[in-house]
Design a protein around this motif. Structure first.
Motif, PDB file in Angstrom:
ATOM      1  N   LYS A   3     -20.720  13.715 -11.076  1.00  0.00           N
ATOM      2  CA  LYS A   3     -20.782  12.485 -10.277  1.00  0.00           C
ATOM      3  C   LYS A   3     -21.945  12.568  -9.325  1.00  0.00           C
ATOM      4  CE  LYS A   3     -15.943  10.950 -10.087  1.00  0.00           C
ATOM      5  NZ  LYS A   3     -14.813  10.651  -9.182  1.00  0.00           N
ATOM      6  N   VAL A   4     -22.667  11.461  -9.206  1.00  0.00           N
ATOM      7  CA  VAL A   4     -23.743  11.330  -8.230  1.00  0.00           C
ATOM      8  C   VAL A   4     -23.434  10.084  -7.409  1.00  0.00           C
ATOM      9  CG1 VAL A   4     -26.212  11.020  -7.859  1.00  0.00           C
ATOM     10  CG2 VAL A   4     -25.403  12.440  -9.758  1.00  0.00           C
ATOM     11  N   VAL A   5     -23.238  10.260  -6.114  1.00  0.00           N
ATOM     12  CA  VAL A   5     -22.779   9.156  -5.275  1.00  0.00           C
ATOM     13  C   VAL A   5     -23.735   8.959  -4.105  1.00  0.00           C
ATOM     14  CG1 VAL A   5     -20.883   8.286  -3.865  1.00  0.00           C
ATOM     15  CG2 VAL A   5     -20.383   9.646  -5.917  1.00  0.00           C
ATOM     16  N   GLU A   6     -24.218   7.729  -3.969  1.00  0.00           N
ATOM     17  CA  GLU A   6     -25.088   7.375  -2.848  1.00  0.00           C
ATOM     18  C   GLU A   6     -24.290   6.647  -1.775  1.00  0.00           C
ATOM     19  OE1 GLU A   6     -27.661   6.265  -6.605  1.00  0.00           O
ATOM     20  OE2 GLU A   6     -25.612   5.917  -5.917  1.00  0.00           O
ATOM     21  N   SER A   7     -24.788   6.714  -0.558  1.00  0.00           N
ATOM     22  CA  SER A   7     -24.201   5.955   0.538  1.00  0.00           C
ATOM     23  C   SER A   7     -25.284   5.669   1.570  1.00  0.00           C
ATOM     24  CB  SER A   7     -23.046   6.737   1.184  1.00  0.00           C
ATOM     25  OG  SER A   7     -23.510   7.963   1.712  1.00  0.00           O
ATOM     26  N   GLY A   8     -24.987   4.720   2.460  1.00  0.00           N
ATOM     27  CA  GLY A   8     -25.882   4.485   3.586  1.00  0.00           C
ATOM     28  C   GLY A   8     -26.703   3.214   3.522  1.00  0.00           C
ATOM     29  N   LEU A  18     -32.878   3.183   8.346  1.00  0.00           N
ATOM     30  CA  LEU A  18     -31.639   3.516   7.647  1.00  0.00           C
ATOM     31  C   LEU A  18     -31.745   4.949   7.148  1.00  0.00           C
ATOM     32  CD1 LEU A  18     -30.848   0.475   5.280  1.00  0.00           C
ATOM     33  CD2 LEU A  18     -29.481   1.224   7.242  1.00  0.00           C
ATOM     34  N   ARG A  19     -30.596   5.551   6.911  1.00  0.00           N
ATOM     35  CA  ARG A  19     -30.565   6.854   6.237  1.00  0.00           C
ATOM     36  C   ARG A  19     -29.666   6.734   5.019  1.00  0.00           C
ATOM     37  NH1 ARG A  19     -31.554  12.204   7.059  1.00  0.00           N
ATOM     38  NH2 ARG A  19     -32.201  11.904   9.220  1.00  0.00           N
ATOM     39  N   LEU A  20     -30.226   7.065   3.871  1.00  0.00           N
ATOM     40  CA  LEU A  20     -29.454   7.105   2.634  1.00  0.00           C
ATOM     41  C   LEU A  20     -29.077   8.547   2.326  1.00  0.00           C
ATOM     42  CD1 LEU A  20     -31.588   4.697   0.395  1.00  0.00           C
ATOM     43  CD2 LEU A  20     -29.789   4.131   2.052  1.00  0.00           C
ATOM     44  N   SER A  21     -27.872   8.719   1.816  1.00  0.00           N
ATOM     45  CA  SER A  21     -27.408  10.046   1.445  1.00  0.00           C
ATOM     46  C   SER A  21     -26.923  10.038   0.004  1.00  0.00           C
ATOM     47  CB  SER A  21     -26.265  10.490   2.366  1.00  0.00           C
ATOM     48  OG  SER A  21     -26.711  10.622   3.690  1.00  0.00           O
ATOM     49  N   CYS A  22     -27.069  11.180  -0.648  1.00  0.00           N
ATOM     50  CA  CYS A  22     -26.654  11.319  -2.039  1.00  0.00           C
ATOM     51  C   CYS A  22     -26.035  12.699  -2.215  1.00  0.00           C
ATOM     52  CB  CYS A  22     -27.845  11.145  -2.957  1.00  0.00           C
ATOM     53  SG  CYS A  22     -27.530  11.525  -4.694  1.00  0.00           S
ATOM     54  N   THR A 110     -27.343   1.960  -4.226  1.00  0.00           N
ATOM     55  CA  THR A 110     -26.905   1.401  -2.951  1.00  0.00           C
ATOM     56  C   THR A 110     -27.935   0.348  -2.511  1.00  0.00           C
ATOM     57  OG1 THR A 110     -26.169   1.920  -0.698  1.00  0.00           O
ATOM     58  CG2 THR A 110     -28.016   3.208  -1.538  1.00  0.00           C
ATOM     59  N   GLN A 111     -27.443  -0.784  -2.069  1.00  0.00           N
ATOM     60  CA  GLN A 111     -28.322  -1.908  -1.730  1.00  0.00           C
ATOM     61  C   GLN A 111     -28.905  -1.736  -0.334  1.00  0.00           C
ATOM     62  OE1 GLN A 111     -29.154  -4.856  -3.613  1.00  0.00           O
ATOM     63  NE2 GLN A 111     -30.606  -5.129  -1.918  1.00  0.00           N
ATOM     64  N   VAL A 112     -30.213  -1.913  -0.244  1.00  0.00           N
ATOM     65  CA  VAL A 112     -30.906  -1.980   1.047  1.00  0.00           C
ATOM     66  C   VAL A 112     -31.548  -3.356   1.148  1.00  0.00           C
ATOM     67  CG1 VAL A 112     -32.817  -1.099   2.429  1.00  0.00           C
ATOM     68  CG2 VAL A 112     -31.320   0.498   1.208  1.00  0.00           C
ATOM     69  N   THR A 113     -31.192  -4.087   2.179  1.00  0.00           N
ATOM     70  CA  THR A 113     -31.753  -5.417   2.404  1.00  0.00           C
ATOM     71  C   THR A 113     -32.410  -5.456   3.775  1.00  0.00           C
ATOM     72  OG1 THR A 113     -30.027  -6.443   1.044  1.00  0.00           O
ATOM     73  CG2 THR A 113     -31.273  -7.892   2.511  1.00  0.00           C
TER      74      THR A 113
END
Length: 116
Positions: A3-8, A18-22, A110-113
């Motif tokens: 599993k590879v899961v992104e968040s943020g 923003l900070r994205l994490s995986c 993960t969506q960044v807007t």
């Protein structure tokens, strides 16, 4: 099962951060690269944003150099992306990719807007 899961991801105003994490989990061994890609709205292909090797080398797309910073922990199989000075052109679905000796694994995105 891997599993590879992104968040943020989220909505942020121009100039914001923003900070994205995986995080990757499961039977994944010999990870040698981890990276972030993005797919802007209306575009068919994903483009490389930033990548980091197990040796610590980093690579950035020209459009994000000086604004985004990638960091990774290969023992924990985690990779973060710090996004600063965001512009509307950074709006996209951001995907994490983990490369091992035997296979490549993608997260769901993960969506960044970036919008005022």
């Amino acid at each position: 099962q891997v599993k590879v899961v992104e968040s943020g991801g989220g909505l942020v105003q121009p100039g914001g951060s923003l900070r994205l994490s995986c995080a990757a989990s499961g039977s994944i061994f010999s990870v040698n690269f981890m990276g972030w890609y993005r797919q802007p709205p209306g575009k068919q292909e994903r483009e490389l944003v930033a990548a980091i090797s197990s040796g610590g080398s980093t690579n950035y797309a020209t459009s994000v150099k000086g604004r985004f910073t990638i960091s990774g922990d290969f023992a924990k199989k985690t990779v973060d992306l710090k996004l600063d000075s965001l512009t509307p052109e950074d709006t996209a679905v951001y995907y994490c990719k983990v490369d091992s000796d035997w296979n490549d694994y993608w997260g769901q995105g993960t969506q960044v807007t970036v919008s005022s």
